[in-house]
Design an enzyme around this catalytic site. Sequence first.
Site, PDB file in Angstrom:
ATOM      1  N   GLU A 175       3.269   0.980   5.763  1.00  0.00           N
ATOM      2  CA  GLU A 175       3.876  -0.116   6.263  1.00  0.00           C
ATOM      3  C   GLU A 175       4.735   0.588   7.230  1.00  0.00           C
ATOM      4  OE1 GLU A 175       6.779  -1.548   3.488  1.00  0.00           O
ATOM      5  OE2 GLU A 175       6.990  -2.787   4.374  1.00  0.00           O
ATOM      6  N   LYS A 217       0.589  -3.042   5.187  1.00  0.00           N
ATOM      7  CA  LYS A 217       1.409  -3.360   5.663  1.00  0.00           C
ATOM      8  C   LYS A 217       2.221  -3.841   6.410  1.00  0.00           C
ATOM      9  CE  LYS A 217       4.959  -4.888   2.319  1.00  0.00           C
ATOM     10  NZ  LYS A 217       6.198  -5.041   0.850  1.00  0.00           N
TER      11      LYS A 217
END
Length: 330
Positions: A175, A217
């Site tokens: 992420e 992500k």
Amino acid sequence: MSELNNIAKQMVAPGKGILAADESTPTIGKRFAKIEVENNEDNRRGYRELLFTAPNMGEYISGVIMYDETIRQRASDGHTFVTVLEKQNVLSGIKVDEGTESLVDSPEEVVTKGLENLPARLPEYVNMGAKFCKWRGVIKIGENLPTANCVQMNAERLAKYAKLCQENNLVPIVEPEVLMDGGHTIEKCYEVTKNVLDVTFVELKKAGVELGGIILKPNMVISGSTCETQASAKEIAELTVKCLKETVPAEVSGIAFLSGGQSEELAAETLNEINKIAVDCPWQLSFSYGRALQASTLKAWAGKSENIVTAQETFLMQAKKTSLARDGRL
Ligand code: 13P
């Protein structure tokens, strides 16, 4: 297909996405403060039980990201949350970063920490039943920000984390979040996000990470939250898909967006638009939402046991809507 690839595919299976319920104790405290609920262990446990026992949530949710405290907790019936989720056909995930620290040469920016003891921590989570992990790098847009050093350091640490996870048979959620805070335009967000993703994939490849066994992500490409001209959901979808096509290798199994401060409505609408135009994309485009799956549920619950059933219905409604959006069927 490798085991990692198999788990990654389950995480972004059609119609399904991830619930990010990995708020740290201070962060869940901020959410509780809005509904005037005390931030104590009992309330945190009770709230997570409400989410994880929502009837048939596994129809829409493939996996849940938990915080260290949460993965060690049990439901009222005595079963661990990991077992409760297993029964719902939902995979357990764990946030393994330990927050951020300021960069010495650019104190407004941060780099994520938690690598030193990670090799020792991962096997314990595997024994508890975790199948995947999350690590979040944070990139701020501002005057002369982000610096190249901040982007580079965060990418290197994401890559090291991802490699360690895979060595332990855990799928890493990678992420690199470009924050939407600020007055910048959507074009600026596109430029920064493209660079951040480019650098991140260079480092992932250098570290020998198997790309079929990760979930990316990312943030959507979106206007800064205080920018005067706010891009529409269609514009957000177009620039987001363009940016991902330019940066994300085809081997990556799945992309699961964070909501990043978008409202529940907008986060569903933007995901829907993305999936409507993403017909020729090689990866699944799903969600890993925190706030955009929980905001109305928290309000409906308000810390009262008599509201649990209504709050669960609210959660399932939002999860269903997001699941439809994830297939472009909203
Ligand atoms: P939001 O969807 O609320 O941005 O949270 C997702 C997340 O896990 C951030 O790290």
